[in-house]
Design a protein around this motif. Structure first.
Motif, PDB file in Angstrom:
ATOM      1  N   MET A   1       9.619  10.241  11.767  1.00 53.43           N
ATOM      2  CA  MET A   1      10.676   9.633  12.575  1.00 53.43           C
ATOM      3  C   MET A   1      12.031   9.950  11.951  1.00 53.43           C
ATOM      4  SD  MET A   1       9.157   5.885  13.590  1.00 53.43           S
ATOM      5  CE  MET A   1       8.863   5.400  11.897  1.00 53.43           C
ATOM      6  N   THR A   2      12.893  10.595  12.713  1.00 54.70           N
ATOM      7  CA  THR A   2      14.228  10.920  12.222  1.00 54.70           C
ATOM      8  C   THR A   2      15.266  10.230  13.090  1.00 54.70           C
ATOM      9  OG1 THR A   2      14.272  12.922  13.597  1.00 54.70           O
ATOM     10  CG2 THR A   2      13.489  13.157  11.338  1.00 54.70           C
ATOM     11  N   THR A   3      16.363   9.846  12.449  1.00 50.08           N
ATOM     12  CA  THR A   3      17.434   9.177  13.176  1.00 50.08           C
ATOM     13  C   THR A   3      18.772   9.699  12.685  1.00 50.08           C
ATOM     14  OG1 THR A   3      18.499   7.048  13.641  1.00 50.08           O
ATOM     15  CG2 THR A   3      17.383   7.272  11.515  1.00 50.08           C
ATOM     16  N   ILE A   4      19.724   9.701  13.560  1.00 51.92           N
ATOM     17  CA  ILE A   4      21.055  10.178  13.208  1.00 51.92           C
ATOM     18  C   ILE A   4      21.907   9.066  12.603  1.00 51.92           C
ATOM     19  CG2 ILE A   4      22.196   9.643  15.416  1.00 51.92           C
ATOM     20  CD1 ILE A   4      23.522  12.444  15.170  1.00 51.92           C
ATOM     21  N   SER A 135       7.648   5.620  18.191  1.00 54.21           N
ATOM     22  CA  SER A 135       8.408   6.727  17.594  1.00 54.21           C
ATOM     23  C   SER A 135       7.513   7.585  16.716  1.00 54.21           C
ATOM     24  CB  SER A 135       9.574   6.174  16.772  1.00 54.21           C
ATOM     25  OG  SER A 135      10.480   5.472  17.584  1.00 54.21           O
ATOM     26  N   TRP A 136       6.644   6.939  15.942  1.00 51.45           N
ATOM     27  CA  TRP A 136       5.727   7.677  15.083  1.00 51.45           C
ATOM     28  C   TRP A 136       4.748   8.518  15.908  1.00 51.45           C
ATOM     29  CZ3 TRP A 136       0.381   7.640  14.483  1.00 51.45           C
ATOM     30  CH2 TRP A 136      -0.101   8.343  13.380  1.00 51.45           C
ATOM     31  N   ALA A 139       6.486  11.540  17.327  1.00 53.08           N
ATOM     32  CA  ALA A 139       6.747  12.521  16.267  1.00 53.08           C
ATOM     33  C   ALA A 139       5.485  13.296  15.890  1.00 53.08           C
ATOM     34  CB  ALA A 139       7.321  11.816  15.042  1.00 53.08           C
ATOM     35  N   ASP A 234      15.350   9.039  19.297  1.00 46.85           N
ATOM     36  CA  ASP A 234      15.908   8.454  18.079  1.00 46.85           C
ATOM     37  C   ASP A 234      15.518   6.973  18.012  1.00 46.85           C
ATOM     38  OD1 ASP A 234      17.667   7.199  16.168  1.00 46.85           O
ATOM     39  OD2 ASP A 234      18.914   8.991  16.266  1.00 46.85           O
TER      40      ASP A 234
END
Length: 319
Positions: A1-4, A135-136, A139, A234
């Protein structure tokens, strides 16, 4: 999981939610049990919407500051705004079900506020877990987006088909199960969840109502959370837009409860929005619909159905 989103913004968001809930609880306790009027509901609704928009401005600034890219910051803030609007719109359907539950159990208006407060806290915890898990999954398994999309498309079609039909709460399996699990008193005992009758401890109808409100939110979360994943992957945007939409749910309930009959066509609009989002998700690897287009479709569809609802609202005798 990536977030800005930078770490400090995550911390600020969590702290803001905790402070908001604390303030809301303090106000709730000081006011005691009382019926929320339209003016109070409007004021609180404006407060929650204002806080959500202010947070979006802060989010835009944080992204621009950390990346130096104002266009990216604008895109991400539009994703938040679109997600917030979708979740807020789908919450309207929750509200109509809550209204049906309160009416069925004849919950006094003075007690409804406390039920909704506990429902909001439960929804925040539940949706946070569901969003992180979702989210996981996305991904790890990209193909699950197609499953979400198909589910939303089918849900939108079913919602259109069921729009205007009166739900039968008495035959609801969740209600039957709850009544088997716990003996329930026929009468309320203030805002208490348990009472004693003839030396036997019983749950009050208020506890049963809170349980049903929680189950209802689980059902609606299964629809609404995949919907926002069509806008962004996100987890920060998904989570914050969801939570900010939920925080204003109690005020929005009392506002819409007073004018529920005026938005009798809104379910059709929500059905179209869900079907559109489902289609967008299914086509994500073929053509990615711009977030501004998504926002425009949601706004136009909801505005059209609300205006049409008001224009065709059934006349109330004596008006």
């Amino acid at each position: 999981m990536t977030t800005i989103a930078p770490l400090w913004l995550w911390i600020f968001f969590v702290a803001s939610v905790l402070v908001a809930l604390f303030v809301d609880f303090v106000v709730l306790r000081k006011q005691g049990a009382h019926e929320v009027g339209v003016k109070e509901a409007i004021n609180w609704s404006l407060v929650w919407v204002g806080l959500s928009l202010a947070f979006n401005v802060l989010f835009w600034w944080a992204i621009k500051d950390s990346t130096g890219d104002s266009q990216l910051a604008t895109t991400k803030s539009l994703e938040f705004l679109t997600g917030y609007l979708i979740e807020k719109s789908l919450a309207v359907d929750n509200i109509f079900v809550f209204l049906m539950i309160f009416t069925y159990f004849s919950v006094p208006p003075a007690y409804q506020k406390r039920v909704l407060m506990y429902g909001i806290i439960g929804a925040i915890v539940l949706r946070t877990v569901m969003i992180l898990v979702g989210s996981w999954l996305i991904a790890q398994f990209h193909w699950i987006l197609y499953v979400f999309g198909a589910f939303l498309l089918i849900t939108g079609i079913k919602m259109w088909w069921a729009a205007g039909q009166e739900p039968d709460l008495e035959s609801n399996p969740a209600l039957k199960l709850l009544r088997r699990i716990m003996p329930v008193s026929q009468n309320f005992d203030g805002e208490r969840f348990f009472t004693v009758e003839n030396g036997k401890k019983l749950a009050t109808p208020l506890l049963l109502v809170i349980a049903l409100v929680g189950i209802t939110d689980v059902i609606f979360a299964v629809d609404s959370i995949p919907a926002i994943f069509a806008i962004t992957n996100d987890p920060f945007i998904v989570l914050t837009s969801n939570i900010f939409a939920i925080l204003g749910l109690r005020a929005m309930y009392f506002l819409l409860a007073a004018m529920a009959s005026k938005f009798h066509l809104l379910s059709y609009g929500l059905a179209v929005v869900l079907a559109f989002i489902g289609t967008k998700m299914i086509l994500i690897d073929i053509y990615k619909i711009p977030v501004l287009v998504s926002l425009g479709v949601v706004v136009v569809v909801l505005a059209f159905t609300m205006i049409l609802s008001v224009r065709t609202a059934p006349k109330i005798r004596g008006q």
